[in-house]
Design a protein around this motif. Structure first.
Motif, PDB file in Angstrom:
ATOM      1  N   UNK A 181     -56.923  -4.198  -5.686  1.00  0.00           N
ATOM      2  CA  UNK A 181     -57.645  -2.950  -5.926  1.00  0.00           C
ATOM      3  C   UNK A 181     -57.549  -2.101  -4.661  1.00  0.00           C
ATOM      4  N   UNK A 182     -57.076  -0.874  -4.790  1.00  0.00           N
ATOM      5  CA  UNK A 182     -57.008   0.056  -3.666  1.00  0.00           C
ATOM      6  C   UNK A 182     -58.232   0.961  -3.723  1.00  0.00           C
ATOM      7  N   UNK A 183     -59.112   0.799  -2.745  1.00  0.00           N
ATOM      8  CA  UNK A 183     -60.395   1.516  -2.757  1.00  0.00           C
ATOM      9  C   UNK A 183     -60.727   1.999  -1.342  1.00  0.00           C
ATOM     10  N   UNK A 184     -61.074   3.276  -1.189  1.00  0.00           N
ATOM     11  CA  UNK A 184     -61.587   3.803   0.074  1.00  0.00           C
ATOM     12  C   UNK A 184     -60.507   4.215   1.053  1.00  0.00           C
ATOM     13  N   UNK A 185     -60.853   5.204   1.872  1.00  0.00           N
ATOM     14  CA  UNK A 185     -59.936   5.655   2.908  1.00  0.00           C
ATOM     15  C   UNK A 185     -60.069   4.830   4.174  1.00  0.00           C
ATOM     16  N   UNK A 186     -61.233   4.211   4.388  1.00  0.00           N
ATOM     17  CA  UNK A 186     -61.499   3.422   5.588  1.00  0.00           C
ATOM     18  C   UNK A 186     -61.879   2.000   5.196  1.00  0.00           C
ATOM     19  N   UNK A 187     -61.616   1.076   6.114  1.00  0.00           N
ATOM     20  CA  UNK A 187     -61.852  -0.337   5.812  1.00  0.00           C
ATOM     21  C   UNK A 187     -63.293  -0.610   5.411  1.00  0.00           C
ATOM     22  N   UNK A 188     -64.247   0.009   6.086  1.00  0.00           N
ATOM     23  CA  UNK A 188     -65.646  -0.280   5.791  1.00  0.00           C
ATOM     24  C   UNK A 188     -66.015   0.113   4.365  1.00  0.00           C
ATOM     25  N   UNK A 189     -65.396   1.168   3.826  1.00  0.00           N
ATOM     26  CA  UNK A 189     -65.613   1.528   2.419  1.00  0.00           C
ATOM     27  C   UNK A 189     -65.032   0.453   1.506  1.00  0.00           C
ATOM     28  N   UNK A 190     -63.868  -0.037   1.888  1.00  0.00           N
ATOM     29  CA  UNK A 190     -63.209  -1.095   1.114  1.00  0.00           C
ATOM     30  C   UNK A 190     -64.042  -2.369   1.120  1.00  0.00           C
ATOM     31  N   UNK A 191     -64.588  -2.692   2.286  1.00  0.00           N
ATOM     32  CA  UNK A 191     -65.416  -3.881   2.424  1.00  0.00           C
ATOM     33  C   UNK A 191     -66.632  -3.811   1.512  1.00  0.00           C
ATOM     34  N   UNK A 192     -67.294  -2.681   1.480  1.00  0.00           N
ATOM     35  CA  UNK A 192     -68.470  -2.527   0.612  1.00  0.00           C
ATOM     36  C   UNK A 192     -68.104  -2.690  -0.856  1.00  0.00           C
ATOM     37  N   UNK A 193     -66.965  -2.110  -1.254  1.00  0.00           N
ATOM     38  CA  UNK A 193     -66.527  -2.219  -2.652  1.00  0.00           C
ATOM     39  C   UNK A 193     -66.242  -3.668  -3.023  1.00  0.00           C
ATOM     40  N   UNK A 194     -65.608  -4.402  -2.116  1.00  0.00           N
ATOM     41  CA  UNK A 194     -65.274  -5.804  -2.379  1.00  0.00           C
ATOM     42  C   UNK A 194     -66.540  -6.647  -2.499  1.00  0.00           C
ATOM     43  N   UNK A 195     -67.500  -6.409  -1.612  1.00  0.00           N
ATOM     44  CA  UNK A 195     -68.740  -7.185  -1.652  1.00  0.00           C
ATOM     45  C   UNK A 195     -69.548  -6.867  -2.905  1.00  0.00           C
TER      46      UNK A 195
END
Length: 408
Positions: free
Chosen positions: A119-133
């Protein structure tokens, strides 16, 4: 600490079921330049071309009953998890930033095959991390942090176990790139005060320095994503607990453009392909000359997952940082012979890389965007002196980030 060292040895032994130790190579070119014995710990030569397979392997082997792993990654952790999902015949759901280089996305798919979904989500890693959690909380599975996990940190410590075994002793200094802090925490926990550890992070993602200054991990206001493998907006809590006593002078922040010079040099001189984060430790040698002369130094080249479509950008950044390429706006008189006069001011080592009229309606002058490459930075001093003597009006925009985004 004795328990940690026992666990680190067990983690290193577990690696041998999947891949051999990565090479520890003395580099003659760097050793001669810096008057030291410089070794490269070639994590860019692991099966997934980064050290991240170590943390994934160690954490996943401790979850033998788990059939679903979820992670967030800027690319390298994703590849490590994907590789181990296929190796262990389990499923993985991997979240990556939209800005992740295509090379890393493609390799994650190749390593994981049908065992993973991306899944490709967010422009920054921290946004991606929140989506994954959030996904993991809803759907289940074991969340595997790329750095804020005790088993991941333990797995990364296997790098240090190998270094000591391969060298036959501990080095005087070890230079470590820092992103979320997992690898740095693991390596320094193994070496302790037996080795002087130095930490390098990109200037646009200096989360270790921010955490040490604040006394706790704090979010950065802005993160430059160019050094994607270390572009983390907040140091992990567990790594911080192991790194909180690091002296600030031992933490070095390097400009992103400067890292590009090492990437180009290592490719051209040594034939070594490093991604931006993988070049951090080598580039830091230039800041440490007085500390390392006559010493044994290990630089951890943390990754080599470089998308060659980015090479023109890397070269451009390196040239601009080195001062051998500049851009400027020139007010060129609209009269016969003016262009010929300008071209006559170029030196024998100067070359026009960009020439574009930006305004053609002026009655007496036209605005021109000029890009010039040369072989030595001092050539520009002479060139600009000739422009001044001729009364030509110009503005150097090489380091003007706002104009560069629109014009260069």
């Amino acid at each position: 600490m004795t328990d940690f060292m026992t666990q680190a040895r067990a983690a290193e032994a577990a690696m041998r079921d999947v891949f051999p130790p990565t090479p520890l190579q003395k580099n003659a070119h760097l050793s001669e330049r810096f008057g030291a014995d410089i070794y490269l710990k070639r994590e860019d030569l692991s099966p997934v071309r980064s050290y991240k397979i170590r943390g994934a392997l160690n954490a996943m082997r401790k979850q033998q009953d788990q059939q679903l792993f979820v992670c967030a990654s800027a690319g390298n952790h994703a590849q490590g998890v994907a590789f181990m999902c296929k190796h262990m015949s389990v499923k993985g759901v991997i979240f990556m930033p939209v800005t992740t280089p295509q090379q890393k996305i493609q390799k994650t798919r190749i390593f994981g095959g049908d065992n993973v979904e991306i899944h490709l989500v967010g422009d920054y890693f921290d946004d991606t991390l929140s989506a994954a959690q959030d996904w993991c909380a809803r759907e289940g599975g074991h969340f595997l942090s790329p750095f804020d996990d005790a088993d991941v940190i333990e797995g990364q410590s296997s790098i240090a176990v190998e270094i000591e075994a391969q060298l036959g002793r501990v080095p005087d200094h070890v230079i470590l790139p820092v992103g979320g802090g997992g690898m740095s925490a693991g390596v320094t926990s193994w070496f302790g005060d037996r080795v002087h550890s130095l930490f390098v992070e990109p200037a646009g993602g200096a989360c270790l320095r921010a955490a040490l200054t604040a006394g706790r991990p704090v979010p950065l206001e802005k993160v430059d994503t160019f050094v994607d493998g270390a572009a983390v907006g907040r140091l992990g809590q567990r790594p911080f607990e192991l790194l909180r006593h690091v002296p600030l002078p031992d933490v070095i922040a390097l400009p992103e453009d400067r890292v590009c010079t090492t990437m180009i040099e290592m490719l051209n001189v040594e034939g070594i392909v490093l991604e931006p984060a993988g070049a951090l430790a080598v580039e830091a040698l230039g800041d440490l000359r007085s500390w390392i002369r006559g010493k044994t130094v290990v630089c951890v080249t943390s990754g080599g997952n470089f998308d060659f479509e980015r090479l023109p950008e890397v070269k451009e950044r390196a040239q601009r940082y080195s001062g051998i390429k500049k851009y400027f706006l020139l007010r060129l008189p609209q009269r016969p012979g003016a262009l010929k006069e300008f071209l006559g001011m170029l030196g024998p080592e100067d070359d026009i890389a960009r020439f574009e009229y930006l305004k053609k309606s002026a009655r007496n002058f036209g605005s021109v965007l000029i890009g010039i490459e040369t072989k030595r930075p001092e050539n520009f001093t002479e060139f600009f002196a000739r422009l001044d003597a001729a009364g030509m009006s110009y503005t150097d925009i090489t380091n003007d980030e706002t104009l560069a985004q629109f014009l260069i």
